[in-house]
Design an enzyme around this catalytic site. Sequence first.
Site, PDB file in Angstrom:
ATOM      1  N   PHE A 136      25.531 -54.528  43.999  1.00  0.00           N
ATOM      2  CA  PHE A 136      24.827 -55.330  44.992  1.00  0.00           C
ATOM      3  C   PHE A 136      25.856 -56.258  45.640  1.00  0.00           C
ATOM      4  O   PHE A 136      26.655 -56.883  44.946  1.00  0.00           O
ATOM      5  CB  PHE A 136      23.721 -56.141  44.318  1.00  0.00           C
ATOM      6  CG  PHE A 136      22.829 -56.849  45.296  1.00  0.00           C
ATOM      7  CD1 PHE A 136      21.841 -56.158  45.979  1.00  0.00           C
ATOM      8  CD2 PHE A 136      22.984 -58.196  45.550  1.00  0.00           C
ATOM      9  CE1 PHE A 136      21.023 -56.799  46.891  1.00  0.00           C
ATOM     10  CE2 PHE A 136      22.172 -58.855  46.466  1.00  0.00           C
ATOM     11  CZ  PHE A 136      21.197 -58.155  47.138  1.00  0.00           C
ATOM     12  N   ASP A 205      24.730 -57.245  35.006  1.00  0.00           N
ATOM     13  CA  ASP A 205      23.676 -57.701  35.910  1.00  0.00           C
ATOM     14  C   ASP A 205      22.436 -56.854  35.628  1.00  0.00           C
ATOM     15  O   ASP A 205      22.467 -55.631  35.781  1.00  0.00           O
ATOM     16  CB  ASP A 205      24.137 -57.534  37.360  1.00  0.00           C
ATOM     17  CG  ASP A 205      23.119 -58.034  38.376  1.00  0.00           C
ATOM     18  OD1 ASP A 205      21.904 -57.956  38.106  1.00  0.00           O
ATOM     19  OD2 ASP A 205      23.535 -58.494  39.452  1.00  0.00           O
ATOM     20  N   TYR A 230      12.235 -62.349  39.798  1.00  0.00           N
ATOM     21  CA  TYR A 230      11.196 -62.133  40.809  1.00  0.00           C
ATOM     22  C   TYR A 230      10.899 -60.656  41.056  1.00  0.00           C
ATOM     23  O   TYR A 230      10.052 -60.333  41.878  1.00  0.00           O
ATOM     24  CB  TYR A 230      11.559 -62.824  42.125  1.00  0.00           C
ATOM     25  CG  TYR A 230      12.964 -62.590  42.620  1.00  0.00           C
ATOM     26  CD1 TYR A 230      13.315 -61.413  43.264  1.00  0.00           C
ATOM     27  CD2 TYR A 230      13.932 -63.570  42.443  1.00  0.00           C
ATOM     28  CE1 TYR A 230      14.604 -61.204  43.715  1.00  0.00           C
ATOM     29  CE2 TYR A 230      15.233 -63.370  42.905  1.00  0.00           C
ATOM     30  CZ  TYR A 230      15.562 -62.193  43.535  1.00  0.00           C
ATOM     31  OH  TYR A 230      16.851 -61.988  43.975  1.00  0.00           O
ATOM     32  N   LYS A 231      11.590 -59.753  40.357  1.00  0.00           N
ATOM     33  CA  LYS A 231      11.331 -58.331  40.526  1.00  0.00           C
ATOM     34  C   LYS A 231      10.327 -57.870  39.460  1.00  0.00           C
ATOM     35  O   LYS A 231       9.145 -58.185  39.530  1.00  0.00           O
ATOM     36  CB  LYS A 231      12.638 -57.546  40.460  1.00  0.00           C
ATOM     37  CG  LYS A 231      13.662 -57.947  41.538  1.00  0.00           C
ATOM     38  CD  LYS A 231      14.922 -57.112  41.430  1.00  0.00           C
ATOM     39  CE  LYS A 231      16.030 -57.619  42.335  1.00  0.00           C
ATOM     40  NZ  LYS A 231      15.725 -57.525  43.772  1.00  0.00           N
ATOM     41  N   ARG A 379      13.271 -46.357  49.598  1.00  0.00           N
ATOM     42  CA  ARG A 379      13.305 -46.771  48.199  1.00  0.00           C
ATOM     43  C   ARG A 379      11.903 -47.119  47.729  1.00  0.00           C
ATOM     44  O   ARG A 379      11.201 -47.910  48.354  1.00  0.00           O
ATOM     45  CB  ARG A 379      14.248 -47.968  48.038  1.00  0.00           C
ATOM     46  CG  ARG A 379      14.677 -48.223  46.610  1.00  0.00           C
ATOM     47  CD  ARG A 379      15.686 -49.354  46.540  1.00  0.00           C
ATOM     48  NE  ARG A 379      15.080 -50.629  46.884  1.00  0.00           N
ATOM     49  CZ  ARG A 379      15.513 -51.809  46.450  1.00  0.00           C
ATOM     50  NH1 ARG A 379      16.567 -51.874  45.665  1.00  0.00           N
ATOM     51  NH2 ARG A 379      14.918 -52.931  46.821  1.00  0.00           N
TER      52      ARG A 379
END
Length: 409
Positions: A136, A205, A230-231, A379
């Site tokens: 990322f 990560d 938050y995912k 996605r």
Amino acid sequence: MSETTTTAEDLRARALKLDAADPLADRRKLFALDDGVYLDGNSLGALPVHVPARVQDVLTRQWGELRIRSWGESGWWTAPERIGDRIAPLVGAAAGQIVVGDSTSVNVFKAVVAATRLAALAGGGRDEILVDATTFPTDGYIAASAARLTGHRIVPVDPADVPGALGDRTAAVLLNQVDFRTGRLHDLPGLTAAVHAAGAIAVWDLCHSAGALPVGLDEHGVDLAVGCTYKYLNGGPGSPAYLYVAERHQAVFDSPLPGWNSHADPFGMTPDYTPADGSVRGRVGTPDIVSMLTLEAALDVWDGVSVDAVRAKSLALTDFFLECVEAYVPAGRVTSVTPVAHAERGSQVALRCDEAEPVMSRLIERGVVGDLRRPDVLRFGFTPLYVGFADAERAARVLAEVLEETPAG
């Protein structure tokens, strides 16, 4: 289309049967969902229905009535470690090793710089930081900045090539457990072992893995790890991230951001810094209490849930979705870039599509919400706590309809 009426009916019937037998099906009612199909929980998890009332209490009673007293009486001061201990079982960590606070980016910075300092304690002049070349972007930006500040050199490398890139100059290695574009699951146990065999520090990560699959931080000897909430953890937009520091490193963990909250005597207000013991060392400044307590409330949906059960459903959902895509979608319009092998798959399916941008826009208009990774990747994230098999079948069917109406590029 490659679909036949019989095939479509069979897939719908199977979806209903699978949903009826799903041991996690009752979790869906714990979330605020509409009649659409939400497949973007790998960007922002859905709202647990009980959270607004809990946040209202934080605002009106804890802040509105108790005010400053809430740091003690409402447990505000200890929230970063308390909530860290609630996240710990979801990532395979014992209590006392995770602190919640700051953003993922800030925690990546803390972890990478601290990793180089841990490596320096062993001597040997190690001056390289290996970083996932497909990472990322922010992880790469932060690692590059950390390298400049510490006098290290960044070495971008594909995760599969890490073992061959390790050497006696490697200080630290920063990797993502799941690739955010393709959903590829990297070999955390094997790569961590290789990093350690080279005498380096492993930093992981977990943004796209925590809450979707077993991580095993303690079991696999990970040194440092970071992740967002938050995912798949459903903590809300911008909810605080977390930092894992293995217990064996805590006594010498040297944070590059030594704030007053991580001081051994934070209210002593002394000019010299003395770090606190344990995971508290990962704190910096005053925690974001409203977001933190929102996250704490959201974590209630995990009570009584086995991460192994979540992983089993995730694989079954993504298998079924890929089967439906194969049955419904016109030949040649999409190609999966997500690995077929379960050992190499996270909890999303990424489909390469030349017309990705207009296709995703039309999917969202029709109630199937995924997201886009430019230039050509559709996605779809599968959050097992609230996504069902009927959702997967419907998403594939609507995708096929949209592609039928969209001219090939």
